[in-house]
Enzyme design. Structure first.
Site, PDB file in Angstrom:
ATOM      1  CG  HIS A  90      -4.538  18.694  73.244  1.00  0.00           C
ATOM      2  ND1 HIS A  90      -4.048  17.415  73.301  1.00  0.00           N
ATOM      3  CD2 HIS A  90      -4.406  19.184  74.506  1.00  0.00           C
ATOM      4  CE1 HIS A  90      -3.645  17.142  74.534  1.00  0.00           C
ATOM      5  NE2 HIS A  90      -3.839  18.205  75.283  1.00  0.00           N
ATOM      6  CG  ASN A 163      -2.593  13.974  77.689  1.00  0.00           C
ATOM      7  OD1 ASN A 163      -3.251  14.362  76.717  1.00  0.00           O
ATOM      8  ND2 ASN A 163      -2.124  14.792  78.602  1.00  0.00           N
ATOM      9  CG  HIS A 354     -16.562  19.616  79.508  1.00  0.00           C
ATOM     10  ND1 HIS A 354     -15.519  19.869  80.377  1.00  0.00           N
ATOM     11  CD2 HIS A 354     -17.662  20.145  80.081  1.00  0.00           C
ATOM     12  CE1 HIS A 354     -15.983  20.526  81.426  1.00  0.00           C
ATOM     13  NE2 HIS A 354     -17.282  20.701  81.282  1.00  0.00           N
TER      14      HIS A 354
HETATM   15 FE1  HDD Z   1      -6.663  19.740  78.481  1.00  0.00          FE
HETATM   16  C1  HDD Z   1      -7.790  20.187  75.331  1.00  0.00           C
HETATM   17  C2  HDD Z   1      -6.048  16.413  77.797  1.00  0.00           C
HETATM   18  C3  HDD Z   1      -5.148  19.380  81.533  1.00  0.00           C
HETATM   19  C4  HDD Z   1      -7.584  22.864  79.281  1.00  0.00           C
HETATM   20  N1  HDD Z   1      -6.873  18.540  76.876  1.00  0.00           N
HETATM   21  C5  HDD Z   1      -7.370  18.920  75.661  1.00  0.00           C
HETATM   22  C6  HDD Z   1      -7.375  17.800  74.773  1.00  0.00           C
HETATM   23  C7  HDD Z   1      -6.885  16.736  75.467  1.00  0.00           C
HETATM   24  C8  HDD Z   1      -6.571  17.209  76.788  1.00  0.00           C
HETATM   25  C9  HDD Z   1      -6.685  15.332  74.952  1.00  0.00           C
HETATM   26  C10 HDD Z   1      -7.831  17.822  73.325  1.00  0.00           C
HETATM   27  C11 HDD Z   1      -9.281  17.442  73.217  1.00  0.00           C
HETATM   28  C12 HDD Z   1      -9.683  17.404  71.758  1.00  0.00           C
HETATM   29  O1  HDD Z   1      -9.182  16.513  71.045  1.00  0.00           O
HETATM   30  O2  HDD Z   1     -10.443  18.270  71.359  1.00  0.00           O
HETATM   31  N2  HDD Z   1      -5.720  18.220  79.439  1.00  0.00           N
HETATM   32  C13 HDD Z   1      -5.662  16.917  79.034  1.00  0.00           C
HETATM   33  C14 HDD Z   1      -5.124  16.106  80.101  1.00  0.00           C
HETATM   34  C15 HDD Z   1      -4.855  16.938  81.139  1.00  0.00           C
HETATM   35  C16 HDD Z   1      -5.243  18.267  80.732  1.00  0.00           C
HETATM   36  C17 HDD Z   1      -4.932  14.604  80.037  1.00  0.00           C
HETATM   37  C18 HDD Z   1      -4.303  16.636  82.492  1.00  0.00           C
HETATM   38  C19 HDD Z   1      -4.490  15.519  83.108  1.00  0.00           C
HETATM   39  N3  HDD Z   1      -6.382  20.912  80.086  1.00  0.00           N
HETATM   40  C20 HDD Z   1      -5.767  20.574  81.269  1.00  0.00           C
HETATM   41  C21 HDD Z   1      -5.891  21.663  82.219  1.00  0.00           C
HETATM   42  C22 HDD Z   1      -6.601  22.655  81.584  1.00  0.00           C
HETATM   43  C23 HDD Z   1      -6.888  22.163  80.252  1.00  0.00           C
HETATM   44  C24 HDD Z   1      -5.342  21.649  83.631  1.00  0.00           C
HETATM   45  C25 HDD Z   1      -7.038  23.994  82.070  1.00  0.00           C
HETATM   46  C26 HDD Z   1      -7.159  24.351  83.303  1.00  0.00           C
HETATM   47  N4  HDD Z   1      -7.460  21.282  77.447  1.00  0.00           N
HETATM   48  C27 HDD Z   1      -7.788  22.469  77.996  1.00  0.00           C
HETATM   49  C28 HDD Z   1      -8.503  23.391  77.035  1.00  0.00           C
HETATM   50  C29 HDD Z   1      -8.596  22.510  75.755  1.00  0.00           C
HETATM   51  C30 HDD Z   1      -7.880  21.244  76.171  1.00  0.00           C
HETATM   52  C31 HDD Z   1      -7.913  24.736  76.882  1.00  0.00           C
HETATM   53  C32 HDD Z   1      -8.125  23.110  74.450  1.00  0.00           C
HETATM   54  C33 HDD Z   1      -9.161  22.749  73.430  1.00  0.00           C
HETATM   55  C34 HDD Z   1     -10.254  22.180  74.184  1.00  0.00           C
HETATM   56  O3  HDD Z   1      -9.935  22.147  75.513  1.00  0.00           O
HETATM   57  O4  HDD Z   1     -11.293  21.782  73.747  1.00  0.00           O
HETATM   58  O5  HDD Z   1      -9.745  23.720  77.541  1.00  0.00           O
END
Ligand code: HDD
Length: 714
Positions: A90, A163, A354
């Site tokens: 993202h 999402n 978060h």
């Molecule tokens: Fe995630 C970012 C949505 C599964 C780890 N995620 C992130 C963002 C969105 C989502 C919209 C961007 C937030 C922003 O605008 O800053 N993610 C989802 C959805 C998931 C999902 C809908 C499943 C239902 N994500 C998911 C899993 C993991 C992560 C299973 C890790 C185990 N996601 C992250 C992250 C991010 C992230 C690496 C990258 C930047 C951030 O968090 O702030 O921690």
């Protein structure tokens, strides 16, 4: 610096006394962090006025620079440190401020205060994103879109990090790094950017049947939204809502777009990626600047605790939806995005979402994907934002008061008074103190779910059906949507170099979703069409779900739709006036597009200033095109390849086109046949032509034209 003042939430029901554009409790708080340099002296970071910002201090005019030059050193050092790590997923996003207004008192469902009163307003900040590409990648790539909402409630921050698709690729968070490595550009050459059309992605998903449902969503038109305002949003996981009596219910969160949900066509996305990589971001920004706000209704599907096991899938499995025909979506309130950030980095880039940010009245479930996310989001902010004080960055600050004994660390802003930085204490009167849970205003209390079980690394057999809901999705598509899905799989798998990966995806995944889908894709990508599924399959229940087809998500109006009006010298100015007025009456947006940015003289002598030139704002920037009459202007367009391409391309992308008077000759010359969306008439026929044109535009695209459009070279 700001402080955590009590929020100024207003309990406004149906009144419009608040200037939403400029004021809400969060925006007021941010005001303290904003800086406006108008009329101010240029200074160093220490506040010393700078007399010369052009020249380094040097030993003689032609001599070496002096280390002593603190002004140059400070400036270069700060510049050298400007970048922070982009988000691992993202990374490319854009965001806006807004307000959420609760439709009613929903306290029967939850004690969360932001849902506890009719008209209750809560500030929000929403960041939309693509998943795979880096910060500078194109907006219109085929991908999932992130839809992350920060509610600044008067009980603390609630982040709904969802999402635009209601399921996910994997069931367990331990697979997330594998999935993300596979979809990101390949590690040896960092190719391709912002695309899943490569070997490692299809290798992973063809070996991971649980991804089948999400992948078919990504291959559908949902993966290429026309506008961020035209997407549904989903919390994906099953959450809990808990009321004041402690009654817990399972919920799925939904965002329903007021504008309806609709998408681009594939050829358009490819062209937009080059001609306007900021397409979705620009649309969000410009619409809000024009006062044409983005709106969604927040809804929930509610399942009673006692009904947890009544479905033929597991509520804890994030690769499953609850079909809306089984459990309808109840609307709780409306969100309006009505103000752009002042600074992209300070707000959009530094926003830290978060899934673990929740408030009393909301709780998690044991979805293993959700549980892993609870760890990952704080962890990533520690790296990205440089330490544990990221909650003090203005965009991340709660508007509810923050008091605890967490202290120090990099970039600490708060000056905590008092001598006791521990609890319990008797030195500072015991403050800050715990608050017991209560019907309202109490401390957070986890839902006391009864747990038992062995410590195992195992997945429940109830997570074992990976195909029936992918089949449900396929069954629910209209004929054009099915063709687009076949096209998307064919395009993507066609880019996969290893034939055995193409074959595995077709035989072991697609054949288990639908044989016809598998056969059509197989033929397109040169692998042997399968004759049977590889496993015995469960039938979807229900067999199809109308709520899944985008065809059932149109708003029925043309509000906010963008229409190009092609003009050249001698154009019929009166028709333009009449057409523009009708568009404005319906809330649609008209732009005059000329051969160049130079003013154009209409047939009646009036001067028209184009909003853009034809090559500067091509047809892909619009939803529809209008060509007024005028002998001279039509002659000029007939000799102008860019103008002709404009019409051919709009036709090819199935857009409504209205053509008046002499401009009909262009259609004959271009061999474009009339259809329900290609509406023609005499110069004076504006009213009738507009009505048919608007009806076609409300349908978004002329799907019946698709076969004819394929033959058009544009
Ligand atoms: Fe995630 C970012 C949505 C599964 C780890 N995620 C992130 C963002 C969105 C989502 C919209 C961007 C937030 C922003 O605008 O800053 N993610 C989802 C959805 C998931 C999902 C809908 C499943 C239902 N994500 C998911 C899993 C993991 C992560 C299973 C890790 C185990 N996601 C992250 C992250 C991010 C992230 C690496 C990258 C930047 C951030 O968090 O702030 O921690």
């Amino acid at each position: 610096m700001t402080d955590n003042k009590d929020p100024k939430h207003s309990e406004v029901a149906g009144t419009d006394t608040v200037d939403r554009k400029n004021h809400n409790a969060k925006l007021d708080q941010l005001e303290g962090a904003r800086s406006d340099a108008t009329g101010e002296a240029l200074t160093t970071n220490q506040g010393v006025k700078i007399a010369d910002n052009q020249n380094t201090l040097r030993a003689g005019e032609r001599g070496p620079s002096l280390l002593e030059d603190f002004i140059m050193r400070e400036k270069l050092t700060h510049f050298d440190h400007e970048r922070i790590p982009e988000r691992i997923v993202h990374a490319r996003g854009s965001a806006a401020h807004g307000v959420f207004v609760s439709y009613d008192d929903h306290s029967a469902l939850t004690k969360a205060s932001f849902l506890a009163g009719k008209g209750k307003e809560t500030p929000v900040f929403v960041r939309f994103s693509t998943v795979q590409g880096s910060r500078g990648s194109a907006d219109t790539v085929r991908d999932v879109r992130g839809f992350a909402t920060k509610f600044y409630t008067d009980e603390g921050i609630f982040d709904l990090v969802g999402n635009n698709m209601p399921v996910f690729f994997i069931q367990d968070a331990i697979k997330f790094p594998d999935f993300v490595h596979a979809v990101k550009p390949e590690p040896h050459n960092e190719i391709p950017q912002g695309q899943s059309a490569h070997d490692s992605f299809w290798d992973f998903v063809s070996l991971t049947p649980e991804s089948a449902h999400m992948v078919i969503w990504a291959m559908s038109d949902r993966g290429i939204p026309r506008s961020l305002r035209a997407m549904e949003g989903f919390g994906v996981h099953t959450f809990r809502l808990i009321n004041a009596e402690g009654v817990s219910r399972f919920v799925k969160f939904h965002w329903k777009p007021v504008a309806g949900a609709f998408s681009l066509v594939w050829d358009e996305t490819l062209k937009l990626a080059g001609k306007d990589p900021d397409f979705n971001r620009r649309d969000l920004w410009e619409s809000i600047e024009m006062g044409d706000y983005f709106e969604w209704e927040l809804g929930v599907q509610v399942v009673e605790e006692a009904d947890e096991h009544k479905f033929d899938f597991d509520l804890l499995d994030p690769t499953k939806i609850i079909p809306e025909e089984l459990v309808p979506v109840q609307k709780l309130g409306k969100m309006t995005l009505n103000r752009n950030p002042d600074n992209f980095f300070a707000e959009t880039e530094q926003a830290a979402f978060h899934i673990g940010h929740i408030v009393p009245g909301i709780d998690f479930t044991n979805d293993p994907l959700l549980q892993g996310r609870l760890f990952s989001y704080t962890d990533t902010q520690l790296l990205r934002l440089g330490g544990p004080n990221f909650h003090e960055i203005p965009i991340n600050r709660s508007i509810a008061p923050v008091h605890n004994n967490q202290r120090d660390a990099f970039h600490r802003q708060t000056i905590n008074k008092g001598r006791a930085n521990y609890e319990p204490n008797s030195i500072d009167g015991g403050w800050p103190k715990e608050t017991p849970p209560a019907a309202s205003g109490g401390g957070f209390e986890s839902y006391p779910e009864r747990m038992e079980g062995h410590k195992v690394r195992a997945r429940s057999p109830s997570f074992g059906d990976h195909f029936s809901q992918a089949t449900l999705f396929w069954n629910s598509m209209s004929a054009p949507e099915k063709e687009h899905i076949i096209g998307a799989y064919s395009f993507e798998l066609g880019k996969v170099e290893r034939v055995f990966i193409r074959e595995r995806q077709v035989n072991e995944i697609l054949a288990n979703i639908d044989l016809e889908l598998a056969r059509r894709v197989a033929e397109n990508i040169g692998v042997t069409p399968p004759t049977a599924p590889t496993i015995s399959l469960k039938q979807p229940n229900p067999a199809s779900s109308p709520a899944l087809s985008l065809m059932n998500h149109l708003s029925g109006n043309i509000k906010s739709r963008k229409v190009a009006i092609l003009i050249a010298n001698g154009v019929d100015g009166k028709a333009i006036e009449a057409f523009k007025q009708k568009l404005a009456d319906e809330g649609a947006i008209a732009k005059l597009i000329g051969p160049s940015p130079a003013p154009v003289k209409a047939a009646d002598g009036t001067m028209l200033t184009p909003d853009a030139a034809m090559d500067g704002m091509p047809s892909i920037a619009f939803d529809a095109v209008f060509v007024p009459g005028g002998a001279q202007s039509v002659q000029a367009m007939a000799k102008n390849g860019v103008a002709k391409h404009y019409l051919l391309e709009a036709y090819k992308h199935l857009k409504p086109i209205a053509v008046l008077g002499e401009a009909r000759q262009l259609l004959t010359a271009l061999n474009l046949p009339e259809d329900a969306g290609l509406v023609t008439g005499d110069d004076g026929d504006v009213a009738r032509v507009f009505t048919a044109f608007a009806q076609a535009l409300a349908q978004h695209r002329i799907w019946a034209r698709e076969a004819a459009a394929e033959q058009v070279p544009a």
